[in-house]
Write a protein that holds these residues in place. Structure first.
Motif, PDB file in Angstrom:
ATOM      1  N   LEU A 345      46.191  38.526  15.995  1.00 31.99           N
ATOM      2  CA  LEU A 345      45.824  39.947  16.088  1.00 31.99           C
ATOM      3  C   LEU A 345      46.277  40.542  17.420  1.00 31.99           C
ATOM      4  N   GLU A 346      46.134  39.773  18.481  1.00 31.92           N
ATOM      5  CA  GLU A 346      46.570  40.262  19.786  1.00 31.92           C
ATOM      6  C   GLU A 346      48.085  40.422  19.831  1.00 31.92           C
ATOM      7  N   ASP A 347      48.808  39.565  19.111  1.00 35.99           N
ATOM      8  CA  ASP A 347      50.265  39.711  19.032  1.00 35.99           C
ATOM      9  C   ASP A 347      50.658  41.033  18.389  1.00 35.99           C
ATOM     10  N   ARG A 348      49.755  41.568  17.560  1.00 44.42           N
ATOM     11  CA  ARG A 348      49.999  42.863  16.917  1.00 44.42           C
ATOM     12  C   ARG A 348      49.375  44.011  17.719  1.00 44.42           C
ATOM     13  N   ASN A 349      49.029  43.703  18.954  1.00 49.69           N
ATOM     14  CA  ASN A 349      48.524  44.700  19.917  1.00 49.69           C
ATOM     15  C   ASN A 349      47.147  45.236  19.572  1.00 49.69           C
ATOM     16  N   TRP A 350      46.320  44.427  18.884  1.00 46.77           N
ATOM     17  CA  TRP A 350      44.922  44.795  18.661  1.00 46.77           C
ATOM     18  C   TRP A 350      44.074  44.186  19.783  1.00 46.77           C
ATOM     19  N   LYS A 351      43.249  45.013  20.411  1.00 43.03           N
ATOM     20  CA  LYS A 351      42.399  44.558  21.510  1.00 43.03           C
ATOM     21  C   LYS A 351      41.027  44.196  20.944  1.00 43.03           C
ATOM     22  N   ILE A 352      40.961  42.970  20.419  1.00 45.28           N
ATOM     23  CA  ILE A 352      39.715  42.509  19.794  1.00 45.28           C
ATOM     24  C   ILE A 352      38.946  41.637  20.798  1.00 45.28           C
ATOM     25  N   SER A 353      37.743  41.241  20.417  1.00 43.48           N
ATOM     26  CA  SER A 353      36.987  40.282  21.204  1.00 43.48           C
ATOM     27  C   SER A 353      36.442  39.216  20.265  1.00 43.48           C
ATOM     28  N   CYS A 354      35.950  38.134  20.845  1.00 43.45           N
ATOM     29  CA  CYS A 354      35.394  37.043  20.043  1.00 43.45           C
ATOM     30  C   CYS A 354      33.933  36.814  20.419  1.00 43.45           C
ATOM     31  N   SER A 355      33.099  36.621  19.426  1.00 48.14           N
ATOM     32  CA  SER A 355      31.714  36.227  19.695  1.00 48.14           C
ATOM     33  C   SER A 355      31.706  34.750  20.070  1.00 48.14           C
ATOM     34  N   SER A 356      30.670  34.357  20.821  1.00 48.22           N
ATOM     35  CA  SER A 356      30.574  32.952  21.241  1.00 48.22           C
ATOM     36  C   SER A 356      29.679  32.133  20.327  1.00 48.22           C
TER      37      SER A 356
END
Length: 388
Positions: A345-356
């Motif tokens: 997703l980041e390679d497609r320029n989406w600024k996501i986050s991940c839960s722990s």
């Protein structure tokens, strides 16, 4: 620092270059932030009061009246007529203030020297800061099957050193709402401060309930709740920094006030000294402009976007961790590790986050995310799933 002054144009040309490196909310690519672009009227009010200092309110009496009005407006949808508190920098400062007050009261009334605070495993990291700064032991409680705090384990972990219990209304990672009513019973039975961290959910839950959504109570209508954190700079559409801490009565502020003899007030209870009056003015302005009607509409649109994305994610074969209660979606793909999915997703320029906990992709559907952005995101998820 350069020897000679630079021109206005030179400075702002350089600033433009730096700003170009920043992500922009308007691009719709920021999917992992609980903050969003402030409402235009809030920005206008913010700059109008940019030089006012609520750390010395006697010099800025009008701004202090604005803060009081903003607190009363927030209290009106948190079931308290005359709240006390402050507009602060954000949820972290608000949470630290709540725990500091609880600790000081417990020291004075119970003689507790080695205090403990009970928080869930999903509590915001600001409570780690609070425990460290206030020399308290942090007791983490496991979550139940619904990813809310396990109230049975809360009971088991209470002891003579417990100074506060923390419940969350809109957890940072999953958007879940703890059973504040059950925590209230535990807190009142044991004479312990119950603090509610509603930094994210505070500007959504009351208005969604008004629209008929079945969400639990979390506010001052519950007897044991002594303090609430709520962030206007999240779903309240006020500029950063605009946080808020509300207490049930003045005694909670008095418990942590210190003398400030060289100011126009003789004591001060906030963590910081100098405080932006601009944040209070902006919060008051946007709440006045939108009204309850505007916030109801805003919260419902955010939840509609959330349901739209959730349904499409499921159709593509992705797994939702929980059915969303608020405008947060957490999901994974059954055949792809979370870290690899995040990278794609980041390679497609989406600024996501991940839960722990649990490890998953985390999306917050804020005001700046439009339906066209979601359609593009869904198409990318479709391409990723087809390539596995």
């Amino acid at each position: 620092m350069n020897e000679k002054p630079k021109s206005h144009d030179d400075i702002f040309n350089q600033l433009d270059k730096f700003q170009a490196m920043d992500c922009k909310y308007s691009d719709g690519r920021i999917l992992g932030s609980m903050c969003t672009e402030a409402h235009p009227i809030a920005k206008e009010a913010f700059f109008k009061f940019i030089d006012s200092n609520l750390g010395d309110p006697g010099l800025f009496k009008g701004t202090k009246l604005i803060e009081n009005k903003a607190l009363k407006m927030i209290g009106s949808f948190l079931s308290i007529e005359n709240p006390v508190g402050h507009i602060v920098t954000g949820g972290t400062e608000a949470n630290i203030m709540a725990i500091r007050s609880a600790r000081n009261i417990a020291r004075g009334s119970k003689g507790i020297k080695n205090g403990e605070i009970i928080v869930s495993k999903s509590a915001h990291f600001s409570f780690k800061k609070a425990a460290d700064m206030l020399n308290l032991k942090l007791i983490h409680i496991a979550l139940d099957e619904n990813y809310s705090i396990n109230t049975d384990l809360v009971k088991e972990n209470i002891n003579d050193n417990t100074v506060a219990i923390v419940g969350i209304a809109g957890t940072t990672e999953l958007g879940m709402i703890d059973s504040i009513e059950n925590l209230s019973k535990i807190a009142t039975q044991n004479d312990i401060h119950l603090h509610v961290d509603a930094a994210f959910g505070g500007f959504s839950i009351p208005f969604l309930k008004e629209k008929g959504y079945d969400l639990p109570n979390f506010d001052f209508s519950i007897e044991g709740v002594k303090s609430i954190t709520i962030d206007p700079h999240k779903m309240g559409l006020s500029p950063i920094p605009s946080g808020c801490i509300l207490f049930r009565n003045q005694s909670f502020l008095d418990a942590m006030s210190v003398d400030s003899p060289y100011l126009t007030i003789k004591n001060q209870s906030t963590i910081v000294g100098t405080r932006l009056g601009a944040s209070a003015a902006a919060t008051y302005a946007v709440m006045s402009y939108l009204g309850r009607e505007g916030y109801r509409k805003h919260a419902e649109i955010a939840l509609e976007k959330t349901h739209f994305l959730a349904e499409n994610i499921k159709k593509l074969g992705y797994d939702l961790i929980v059915e969303p209660k608020l405008n947060i979606i957490v999901f994974n793909h059954p055949n792809l590790e979370t870290g690899e999915l995040a990278r794609l997703l980041e390679d497609r320029n989406w600024k996501i986050s991940c839960s722990s906990y649990p490890k998953a992709i985390r999306i917050i559907l804020m005001n700046h995310i439009k339906k066209e952005h979601l359609i593009e995101f869904i198409n990318d998820l479709d391409e990723i799933s087809r390539s596995i």
